[in-house]
Design a protein around this motif. Structure first.
Motif, PDB file in Angstrom:
ATOM      1  N   GLY A   1       0.838  -1.193   0.000  1.00  0.00           N
ATOM      2  CA  GLY A   1       0.000   0.000   0.000  1.00  0.00           C
ATOM      3  C   GLY A   1       0.869   1.238   0.000  1.00  0.00           C
ATOM      4  N   VAL A   2       0.410   2.277  -0.656  1.00  0.00           N
ATOM      5  CA  VAL A   2       1.148   3.536  -0.740  1.00  0.00           C
ATOM      6  C   VAL A   2       0.477   4.553   0.169  1.00  0.00           C
ATOM      7  CG1 VAL A   2       1.928   5.379  -2.245  1.00  0.00           C
ATOM      8  CG2 VAL A   2       1.869   3.031  -3.088  1.00  0.00           C
ATOM      9  N   ASP A   3       1.204   4.996   1.207  1.00  0.00           N
ATOM     10  CA  ASP A   3       0.653   5.975   2.139  1.00  0.00           C
ATOM     11  C   ASP A   3       0.771   7.399   1.604  1.00  0.00           C
ATOM     12  OD1 ASP A   3      -0.088   4.092   4.076  1.00  0.00           O
ATOM     13  OD2 ASP A   3       1.950   4.034   4.870  1.00  0.00           O
ATOM     14  N   ARG A   4       1.895   7.693   0.980  1.00  0.00           N
ATOM     15  CA  ARG A   4       2.105   9.047   0.459  1.00  0.00           C
ATOM     16  C   ARG A   4       3.041   9.005  -0.734  1.00  0.00           C
ATOM     17  NH1 ARG A   4       1.440  14.345   1.537  1.00  0.00           N
ATOM     18  NH2 ARG A   4       3.101  15.825   1.081  1.00  0.00           N
ATOM     19  N   GLU A   5       2.765   9.871  -1.642  1.00  0.00           N
ATOM     20  CA  GLU A   5       3.605  10.037  -2.826  1.00  0.00           C
ATOM     21  C   GLU A   5       4.087  11.478  -2.875  1.00  0.00           C
ATOM     22  OE1 GLU A   5       2.911  10.467  -7.592  1.00  0.00           O
ATOM     23  OE2 GLU A   5       1.603   9.156  -6.435  1.00  0.00           O
ATOM     24  N   THR A   6       5.394  11.650  -2.988  1.00  0.00           N
ATOM     25  CA  THR A   6       5.989  12.977  -3.086  1.00  0.00           C
ATOM     26  C   THR A   6       6.771  13.061  -4.391  1.00  0.00           C
ATOM     27  OG1 THR A   6       6.224  13.027  -0.680  1.00  0.00           O
ATOM     28  CG2 THR A   6       7.447  14.677  -1.933  1.00  0.00           C
ATOM     29  N   SER A   7       6.521  14.104  -5.163  1.00  0.00           N
ATOM     30  CA  SER A   7       7.162  14.238  -6.463  1.00  0.00           C
ATOM     31  C   SER A   7       7.680  15.647  -6.681  1.00  0.00           C
ATOM     32  CB  SER A   7       6.184  13.887  -7.598  1.00  0.00           C
ATOM     33  OG  SER A   7       5.814  12.525  -7.551  1.00  0.00           O
ATOM     34  N   ALA A   8       8.825  15.720  -7.337  1.00  0.00           N
ATOM     35  CA  ALA A   8       9.370  16.986  -7.819  1.00  0.00           C
ATOM     36  C   ALA A   8       9.211  17.001  -9.334  1.00  0.00           C
ATOM     37  CB  ALA A   8      10.834  17.133  -7.426  1.00  0.00           C
ATOM     38  N   VAL A   9       8.524  18.017  -9.857  1.00  0.00           N
ATOM     39  CA  VAL A   9       8.227  18.095 -11.288  1.00  0.00           C
ATOM     40  C   VAL A   9       8.933  19.307 -11.876  1.00  0.00           C
ATOM     41  CG1 VAL A   9       6.415  18.234 -13.026  1.00  0.00           C
ATOM     42  CG2 VAL A   9       5.981  17.043 -10.870  1.00  0.00           C
TER      43      VAL A   9
ATOM     44  N   GLN B   1      10.060  16.473 -16.363  1.00  0.00           N
ATOM     45  CA  GLN B   1      10.782  15.501 -15.547  1.00  0.00           C
ATOM     46  C   GLN B   1      10.037  15.334 -14.228  1.00  0.00           C
ATOM     47  OE1 GLN B   1      15.232  16.062 -15.484  1.00  0.00           O
ATOM     48  NE2 GLN B   1      14.693  17.983 -16.504  1.00  0.00           N
ATOM     49  N   ILE B   2       9.810  14.096 -13.850  1.00  0.00           N
ATOM     50  CA  ILE B   2       9.138  13.799 -12.581  1.00  0.00           C
ATOM     51  C   ILE B   2      10.041  12.901 -11.765  1.00  0.00           C
ATOM     52  CG2 ILE B   2       7.119  12.793 -11.466  1.00  0.00           C
ATOM     53  CD1 ILE B   2       5.514  13.337 -13.966  1.00  0.00           C
ATOM     54  N   VAL B   3      10.466  13.402 -10.609  1.00  0.00           N
ATOM     55  CA  VAL B   3      11.214  12.582  -9.658  1.00  0.00           C
ATOM     56  C   VAL B   3      10.246  12.240  -8.547  1.00  0.00           C
ATOM     57  CG1 VAL B   3      13.221  12.425  -8.155  1.00  0.00           C
ATOM     58  CG2 VAL B   3      13.325  13.825 -10.230  1.00  0.00           C
ATOM     59  N   MET B   4       9.920  10.953  -8.416  1.00  0.00           N
ATOM     60  CA  MET B   4       8.879  10.554  -7.481  1.00  0.00           C
ATOM     61  C   MET B   4       9.394   9.553  -6.454  1.00  0.00           C
ATOM     62  SD  MET B   4       6.579   8.408 -10.215  1.00  0.00           S
ATOM     63  CE  MET B   4       5.420   9.718 -10.011  1.00  0.00           C
TER      64      MET B   4
ATOM     65  N   THR C   1      15.239   6.721 -15.010  1.00  0.00           N
ATOM     66  CA  THR C   1      16.529   6.631 -14.341  1.00  0.00           C
ATOM     67  C   THR C   1      16.297   6.685 -12.839  1.00  0.00           C
ATOM     68  OG1 THR C   1      16.843   9.035 -14.489  1.00  0.00           O
ATOM     69  CG2 THR C   1      17.795   7.684 -16.254  1.00  0.00           C
ATOM     70  N   LEU C   2      17.369   6.526 -12.095  1.00  0.00           N
ATOM     71  CA  LEU C   2      17.277   6.547 -10.640  1.00  0.00           C
ATOM     72  C   LEU C   2      17.351   7.986 -10.144  1.00  0.00           C
ATOM     73  CD1 LEU C   2      17.034   4.207  -8.621  1.00  0.00           C
ATOM     74  CD2 LEU C   2      19.486   4.447  -8.190  1.00  0.00           C
ATOM     75  N   GLY C   3      16.485   8.342  -9.193  1.00  0.00           N
ATOM     76  CA  GLY C   3      16.503   9.670  -8.609  1.00  0.00           C
ATOM     77  C   GLY C   3      17.358   9.716  -7.361  1.00  0.00           C
ATOM     78  N   ASP C   4      17.616  10.920  -6.890  1.00  0.00           N
ATOM     79  CA  ASP C   4      18.432  11.122  -5.699  1.00  0.00           C
ATOM     80  C   ASP C   4      17.529  11.517  -4.537  1.00  0.00           C
ATOM     81  OD1 ASP C   4      20.237  11.925  -3.714  1.00  0.00           O
ATOM     82  OD2 ASP C   4      21.703  12.606  -5.207  1.00  0.00           O
TER      83      ASP C   4
ATOM     84  N   LEU D   1      12.470   7.422  -8.318  1.00  0.00           N
ATOM     85  CA  LEU D   1      12.646   7.164  -9.744  1.00  0.00           C
ATOM     86  C   LEU D   1      12.421   8.462 -10.509  1.00  0.00           C
ATOM     87  CD1 LEU D   1      10.796   3.752 -10.141  1.00  0.00           C
ATOM     88  CD2 LEU D   1      13.252   4.148 -10.238  1.00  0.00           C
ATOM     89  N   ARG D   2      13.168   8.611 -11.582  1.00  0.00           N
ATOM     90  CA  ARG D   2      13.090   9.837 -12.390  1.00  0.00           C
ATOM     91  C   ARG D   2      12.549   9.496 -13.772  1.00  0.00           C
ATOM     92  NH1 ARG D   2      18.035  14.134 -12.642  1.00  0.00           N
ATOM     93  NH2 ARG D   2      17.220  15.599 -14.198  1.00  0.00           N
ATOM     94  N   ILE D   3      11.408  10.084 -14.104  1.00  0.00           N
ATOM     95  CA  ILE D   3      10.730   9.835 -15.381  1.00  0.00           C
ATOM     96  C   ILE D   3      10.832  11.096 -16.229  1.00  0.00           C
ATOM     97  CG2 ILE D   3       8.639   8.928 -16.441  1.00  0.00           C
ATOM     98  CD1 ILE D   3       9.701   7.183 -14.185  1.00  0.00           C
ATOM     99  N   THR D   4      11.312  10.969 -17.458  1.00  0.00           N
ATOM    100  CA  THR D   4      11.488  12.112 -18.354  1.00  0.00           C
ATOM    101  C   THR D   4      10.762  11.845 -19.669  1.00  0.00           C
ATOM    102  OG1 THR D   4      13.677  12.544 -17.399  1.00  0.00           O
ATOM    103  CG2 THR D   4      13.154  13.630 -19.481  1.00  0.00           C
ATOM    104  N   PHE D   5       9.960  12.811 -20.122  1.00  0.00           N
ATOM    105  CA  PHE D   5       9.243  12.653 -21.384  1.00  0.00           C
ATOM    106  C   PHE D   5       8.930  14.033 -21.958  1.00  0.00           C
ATOM    107  CE2 PHE D   5       6.358  12.370 -17.794  1.00  0.00           C
ATOM    108  CZ  PHE D   5       5.401  13.329 -18.070  1.00  0.00           C
ATOM    109  N   ALA D   6       8.677  14.072 -23.252  1.00  0.00           N
ATOM    110  CA  ALA D   6       8.344  15.327 -23.929  1.00  0.00           C
ATOM    111  C   ALA D   6       6.887  15.683 -23.651  1.00  0.00           C
ATOM    112  CB  ALA D   6       8.581  15.198 -25.430  1.00  0.00           C
ATOM    113  N   SER D   7       6.635  16.967 -23.375  1.00  0.00           N
ATOM    114  CA  SER D   7       5.267  17.406 -23.129  1.00  0.00           C
ATOM    115  C   SER D   7       5.196  18.924 -23.262  1.00  0.00           C
ATOM    116  CB  SER D   7       4.810  16.981 -21.726  1.00  0.00           C
ATOM    117  OG  SER D   7       3.486  17.417 -21.486  1.00  0.00           O
ATOM    118  N   THR D   8       4.240  19.394 -24.040  1.00  0.00           N
ATOM    119  CA  THR D   8       4.032  20.831 -24.197  1.00  0.00           C
ATOM    120  C   THR D   8       3.068  21.370 -23.154  1.00  0.00           C
ATOM    121  OG1 THR D   8       2.283  20.410 -25.814  1.00  0.00           O
ATOM    122  CG2 THR D   8       4.514  20.771 -26.666  1.00  0.00           C
ATOM    123  N   GLU D   9       2.516  20.508 -22.323  1.00  0.00           N
ATOM    124  CA  GLU D   9       1.650  20.905 -21.224  1.00  0.00           C
ATOM    125  C   GLU D   9       2.144  20.224 -19.952  1.00  0.00           C
ATOM    126  OE1 GLU D   9      -2.568  21.528 -23.618  1.00  0.00           O
ATOM    127  OE2 GLU D   9      -2.281  19.777 -22.342  1.00  0.00           O
TER     128      GLU D   9
END
Length: 379
Positions: free
Chosen positions: A34-42, A50-53, A77-80, A226-234
Motif C-alpha cells: 500500500g502507498v501511504d504518500r507520494e511525493t514528487s518533484a516536477v 521531468q518527474i522525480v517521485m 533513471t534513478l533519482g536522488d 525514480l526519475r521519469i522524463t518525457f516530452a510534453s508541451t503541457e
C-alpha cells in the motif's frame, strides 16, 4: 457462516493494493503493498517534463510492478533522495517570535506548575502491442521500460513476469490508450542481501560454515526515487489510476517551472494547498541543480489529500498563475521580558504602583502641611 467470514478476512489480507497516486502498484498475487504518500518533484520547461517521485509504502511485498501513463516515450533513471531534503529546506515555514505583554494561563502567577524552563519547539498503427524499450538495473530496482498500446497486451506482459493486472485497472488504462498515450512498467525488486557481506560471517540462516543470501527485503518505508522524463508541451501529472486505491491518498508536489503553477481543479480531492511559492536560484543544492540545469526557476509546493480516491476523475493539469510569493509563517508567542527574564508587566505594574504611592504620599504631605498652616493661622 464462520467459514464464509474467515474467507472474507483471508481475502482482505491477500488482496493487493492496486493503485497509488500517479500510477498503479501491483505486488505478487499473494502479497500486499500500500502507498501511504507520494511525493514528487516536477520540472517543466515548456517542452520536457521531468518527474522525480518517491513512494512511502507499507506491506509485505518483496517485489512489485509499477505502471505510469505518460503522453510520450519516457526514459526512466534513478533519482536522488537528497533532492527532497533540499526542497523541504527551501519550502519550510518561517519561524517568528511574537511577544505579548500581559501574562497568560501558562505564565506566572496563573501557572504554578514547575517546569524545566524549556520552551516547546514549534509526490500506432502497425506498431507492436507491447515494446520493451530497455531494461537495466538501477540501484535496488530492476527497471523495464515498457510501452504498450493495448491494456490486454500489458496484462500479458505482467503475467509473464509474475504479476496480475486487475480488470478494474485495465479499464482505467483505456482512456490513456484512446488518447494515444503510452505507459511504462517498472519492476521494483531489491536484490537479496549477501549474508556474508552483511554480517561478516557466512550462512543464510546464521549457521557458520555455509554461505548464501537472505531473502529480498520487503518494499517498505521510503523507496528509492525514480526519475521519469518525457516530452510534453503541457504540464500534466497523471492521477487517474489513483481512483482504484482503497485507502485515502496523500500527494505532495514540488513544481519547478518559469512561473507559479497550480492545478486547474481538485480532480475529486480536497482543495490543493499551496505551502510555498517563490523564485529560487536553482543552484542551492547539487541535486536541485541537476534538475533545474542550474537556472533560476519558480518553485511551487503543493499538498493535497484524497479522502475518497474513487472520486478522482482525471489527471492534474497545471497552469501558470500570477507569480505571487507565499511562505507559511509559524509564530511562537513569548512573554515580553528584560534582563534575566524579568517580565516587563511586573516592572510596569511595580512602577505604576510606586508612582501612585509616591503621588498619594505627596498629596498626603501637602494636605498635612496645609492643615498645620491653617492651625497656626487660627492660633
Amino acid at each position: 457462516m464462520i467459514i464464509a467470514l474467515l474467507g472474507l478476512q483471508l481475502g482482505s489480507l491477500i488482496a493487493p493494493a492496486y493503485a497509488c497516486g500517479c500510477g498503479a502498484m501491483i505486488p505478487d498475487r499473494n502479497q500486499r503493498i500500500g502507498v501511504d504518500r507520494e511525493t514528487s518533484a516536477v520540472r517543466w520547461d515548456g517542452r520536457t517534463e521531468q518527474i522525480v517521485m518517491r513512494f512511502s509504502v507499507r506491506g509485505n511485498a518483496e517485489r512489485a510492478a509499477w505502471i505510469m501513463p505518460v503522453p510520450a516515450r519516457a526514459d526512466v533513471t534513478l533519482g536522488d533522495p537528497e533532492l527532497f531534503d533540499a526542497l523541504e529546506d527551501l519550502t519550510g515555514p518561517e519561524y517568528r517570535t511574537r511577544h505579548y505583554f500581559w501574562p497568560r494561563s501558562r505564565d506566572w502567577p496563573f501557572d504554578l506548575t514547575t517546569t524545566d524552563g524549556a520552551a516547546a519547539e514549534p509526490p500506432s498503427a502497425g506498431a507492436p502491442d507491447v515494446g520493451v524499450v530497455g531494461r537495466e538495473r538501477l540501484g535496488p530496482f530492476d527497471v523495464a521500460r515498457l510501452t504498450a498500446t493495448d491494456p490486454k497486451a500489458l496484462s500479458g506482459w505482467l503475467e509473464e513476469n509474475g504479476f496480475e493486472l486487475s480488470d478494474r485497472l485495465s479499464a482505467e488504462l483505456t482512456p490513456y490508450v484512446e488518447r494515444k498515450w503510452e505507459y511504462v512498467a517498472v519492476r521494483l525488486a531489491p536484490e537479496p542481501t549477501d549474508t556474508a557481506a552483511d554480517t561478516g560471517t557466512s550462512g543464510a540462516t546464521g549457521d557458520t560454515g555455509t554461505s548464501g543470501t537472505n531473502p529480498a527485503p520487503a518494499l517498505s518505508g521510503d523507496l528509492t526515487p525514480l526519475r521519469i522524463t518525457f516530452a510534453s508541451t503541457e504540464l500534466v501529472y497523471p492521477m487517474r489510476l489513483s481512483r482504484l486505491a482503497k485507502n485515502p491518498q496523500s500527494l505532495g508536489l514540488y513544481v519547478l517551472a518559469d512561473h507559479r503553477m497550480e492545478p486547474r481543479d481538485d480532480i475529486g480531492g480536497s482543495r490543493p494547498e499551496v505551502t510555498f511559492a517563490g523564485g529560487i536560484k536553482g543552484t542551492e543544492d547539487e541535486t536541485l541543480a541537476a534538475l533545474t540545469g542550474g537556472r533560476p526557476v519558480f518553485l511551487t509546493a503543493l499538498d493535497q489529500e484524497f479522502p475518497e480516491p474513487s472520486r478522482i476523475d482525471g489527471d492534474h493539469e497545471l497552469r501558470a498563475v500570477a507569480d505571487t510569493p507565499y511562505r507559511e509563517v509559524v509564530h511562537t508567542d513569548r512573554l515580553l521580558t528584560v534582563g534575566n527574564g524579568i517580565p516587563v508587566w511586573i516592572l510596569t505594574v511595580s512602577g505604576v504602583l510606586l508612582a501612585a504611592a509616591g503621588t498619594v504620599g505627596a498629596v498626603v504631605a501637602v494636605r498635612r502641611a496645609r492643615a498645620r498652616t491653617e492651625v497656626r493661622s487660627a492660633v
